[in-house]
Design an enzyme around this catalytic site. Structure first.
Site, PDB file in Angstrom:
ATOM      1  N   LYS A  35      -0.853  -9.641   2.838  1.00 46.15           N
ATOM      2  CA  LYS A  35      -0.139  -9.137   4.023  1.00 46.15           C
ATOM      3  C   LYS A  35      -1.068  -8.188   4.760  1.00 46.15           C
ATOM      4  O   LYS A  35      -1.834  -7.460   4.130  1.00 46.15           O
ATOM      5  CB  LYS A  35       1.140  -8.403   3.610  1.00 46.15           C
ATOM      6  CG  LYS A  35       1.861  -7.753   4.797  1.00 46.15           C
ATOM      7  CD  LYS A  35       3.190  -7.143   4.390  1.00 46.15           C
ATOM      8  CE  LYS A  35       3.109  -5.744   3.867  1.00 46.15           C
ATOM      9  NZ  LYS A  35       2.473  -4.743   4.770  1.00 46.15           N
ATOM     10  N   GLU A  37      -1.147  -5.514   8.462  1.00 44.33           N
ATOM     11  CA  GLU A  37      -0.348  -4.903   9.529  1.00 44.33           C
ATOM     12  C   GLU A  37      -0.959  -5.164  10.905  1.00 44.33           C
ATOM     13  O   GLU A  37      -2.172  -5.135  11.068  1.00 44.33           O
ATOM     14  CB  GLU A  37      -0.265  -3.385   9.302  1.00 44.33           C
ATOM     15  CG  GLU A  37       0.484  -2.997   8.051  1.00 44.33           C
ATOM     16  CD  GLU A  37       0.644  -1.483   7.895  1.00 44.33           C
ATOM     17  OE1 GLU A  37       0.354  -0.729   8.845  1.00 44.33           O
ATOM     18  OE2 GLU A  37       1.069  -1.069   6.800  1.00 44.33           O
ATOM     19  N   ASP A  78       0.839  -1.206   0.000  1.00 41.50           N
ATOM     20  CA  ASP A  78       0.000   0.000   0.000  1.00 41.50           C
ATOM     21  C   ASP A  78       0.876   1.259   0.000  1.00 41.50           C
ATOM     22  O   ASP A  78       0.371   2.380  -0.025  1.00 41.50           O
ATOM     23  CB  ASP A  78      -1.027  -0.015   1.142  1.00 41.50           C
ATOM     24  CG  ASP A  78      -0.394   0.038   2.511  1.00 41.50           C
ATOM     25  OD1 ASP A  78       0.851   0.020   2.609  1.00 41.50           O
ATOM     26  OD2 ASP A  78      -1.144   0.101   3.512  1.00 41.50           O
ATOM     27  N   SER A  79       2.197   1.070  -0.026  1.00 44.90           N
ATOM     28  CA  SER A  79       3.121   2.172  -0.317  1.00 44.90           C
ATOM     29  C   SER A  79       2.787   2.765  -1.692  1.00 44.90           C
ATOM     30  O   SER A  79       3.224   3.853  -2.040  1.00 44.90           O
ATOM     31  CB  SER A  79       4.580   1.687  -0.291  1.00 44.90           C
ATOM     32  OG  SER A  79       4.724   0.498  -1.038  1.00 44.90           O
ATOM     33  N   ASP A 135      -1.171  -6.422  -0.488  1.00 48.47           N
ATOM     34  CA  ASP A 135      -1.174  -5.755   0.819  1.00 48.47           C
ATOM     35  C   ASP A 135      -2.582  -5.269   1.148  1.00 48.47           C
ATOM     36  O   ASP A 135      -3.162  -4.480   0.388  1.00 48.47           O
ATOM     37  CB  ASP A 135      -0.221  -4.547   0.732  1.00 48.47           C
ATOM     38  CG  ASP A 135       0.299  -4.110   2.080  1.00 48.47           C
ATOM     39  OD1 ASP A 135       0.011  -4.784   3.087  1.00 48.47           O
ATOM     40  OD2 ASP A 135       1.016  -3.094   2.118  1.00 48.47           O
ATOM     41  N   GLU A 182       9.414  -4.180  10.395  1.00 44.25           N
ATOM     42  CA  GLU A 182       9.759  -2.850   9.866  1.00 44.25           C
ATOM     43  C   GLU A 182      10.169  -1.892  10.988  1.00 44.25           C
ATOM     44  O   GLU A 182       9.498  -1.807  12.030  1.00 44.25           O
ATOM     45  CB  GLU A 182       8.560  -2.249   9.099  1.00 44.25           C
ATOM     46  CG  GLU A 182       8.870  -0.836   8.580  1.00 44.25           C
ATOM     47  CD  GLU A 182       7.898  -0.319   7.524  1.00 44.25           C
ATOM     48  OE1 GLU A 182       6.987  -1.048   7.112  1.00 44.25           O
ATOM     49  OE2 GLU A 182       8.091   0.843   7.105  1.00 44.25           O
TER      50      GLU A 182
HETATM   51  O1  KIV Z   1       3.453  -1.088   1.637  1.00 46.27           O
HETATM   52  C1  KIV Z   1       4.616  -1.528   1.559  1.00 46.27           C
HETATM   53  O2  KIV Z   1       5.333  -1.319   0.581  1.00 46.27           O
HETATM   54  C2  KIV Z   1       5.099  -2.309   2.693  1.00 46.27           C
HETATM   55  C3  KIV Z   1       6.562  -2.645   2.704  1.00 46.27           C
HETATM   56  C4  KIV Z   1       7.319  -1.425   3.008  1.00 46.27           C
HETATM   57  C5  KIV Z   1       6.874  -3.755   3.614  1.00 46.27           C
HETATM   58  O3  KIV Z   1       4.368  -2.631   3.562  1.00 46.27           O
END
Ligand code: KIV
Length: 263
Positions: A115, A117, A46-47, A85, A180
């Site tokens: 993934k 968080e 989600d970056s 994510d 992280e």
């Molecule tokens: O969103 C993302 O790119 C991430 C990575 C930095 C692990 O969660």
């Protein structure tokens, strides 16, 4: 053709002491480059919100947006494990919504895992999603979706809490965990303690694998870079050079020359 990387491959790599390589990607051409370069895991992070959409944080990324990008990445991958994510508020509301949203990554976007968080607090979600047959990667330490709760993007140093979070996400059924923004001695201890592979970002050299945001390490993102990012290329500078040359040649009449014209 090389065999697909699966969650079992990553577990085997940890057992054999082989480092796991991971990067983020958000579209077909870069996913293809990463895959052909031999990366083990691609995270459609989600970056996306920050490095592609130009936002200040990751909070506004939607399920529809990330599913759209994950589908492009999956089309570019023949070998790497593709992980989608789960965006902010796609798994916090209810277990039913979390399972349904996680399922979209596999059904609509071709990902093989998701993934999400959080530590001990999200264990019921990890268990519910994993029980639905969807492999889950956990993400503890500096969790960008909690930026307002953490008071900024800050390194996390509470060893007791981090170790507990790591052990609990493993027990809940996560196949791997991203660490992280954690000091090296703490991430080393977590890595030794867990059976599942740890993937570090800003967590030092002793994790089972490493991940970076591709736009940071290739120098596509020319905004602020955290201390843990090593720049392996300067694509932004290269692109600016090419763009300036194109503009100059068109303005001066150097392009298109006869070589680029139909007769
Ligand atoms: O969103 C993302 O790119 C991430 C990575 C930095 C692990 O969660």
């Amino acid at each position: 053709m090389q065999p697909r990387v699966t969650t079992s491959t990553l577990m085997k790599m940890k057992q054999e002491g082989k480092k796991i390589t991971a990067l983020t990607a958000y579209d077909f051409p870069f996913a293809r480059m990463l895959d052909q370069a031999g990366i083990d895991m691609i995270l459609v992070g989600d970056s996306l919100g920050m490095v592609v959409q130009g936002k200040e944080n990751t909070l506004s990324v939607t399920m529809d947006e990330i599913v759209y990008h994950t589908a492009m990445v999956s089309r570019g991958c023949a070998r790497a494990l593709v992980v989608g994510d789960m965006p902010f508020m796609s798994y916090q509301g209810s277990l039913e919504a979390a399972v349904e949203n996680a399922g979209r990554f596999l059904k609509e976007a071709g990902a093989a895992a998701v993934k999400l968080e959080g530590g001990a607090d999200v264990c019921p979600v990890i268990t519910a999603v994993a029980r639905a047959g969807i492999p889950v990667q956990a993400h503890i330490g500096l969790t960008p979706q909690s930026v307002h709760q953490m008071g900024g993007f800050k390194v996390q140093r509470d060893e007791k809490r981090l170790l507990k979070d790591a052990q609990e996400v493993e027990a809940a059924g996560a196949f791997s965990v991203v660490l992280e923004g954690i000091p090296s001695p703490i991430s080393a201890k977590i890595t030794q303690t867990l059976k599942i592979p740890t993937i570090g970002i800003g967590a030092g050299p002793r994790c089972d694998g490493q991940i970076l945001v591709m736009h940071d390490m290739l120098g596509i993102n020319d905004r602020f870079l955290p201390k843990f990012v090593k720049k392996y290329a300067d694509l932004s500078a290269e692109a600016r050079k090419g763009l300036a040359a194109y503009i100059d040649e068109v303005q001066q009449g150097g392009f298109p020359s006869d070589e680029y014209a139909y007769k």
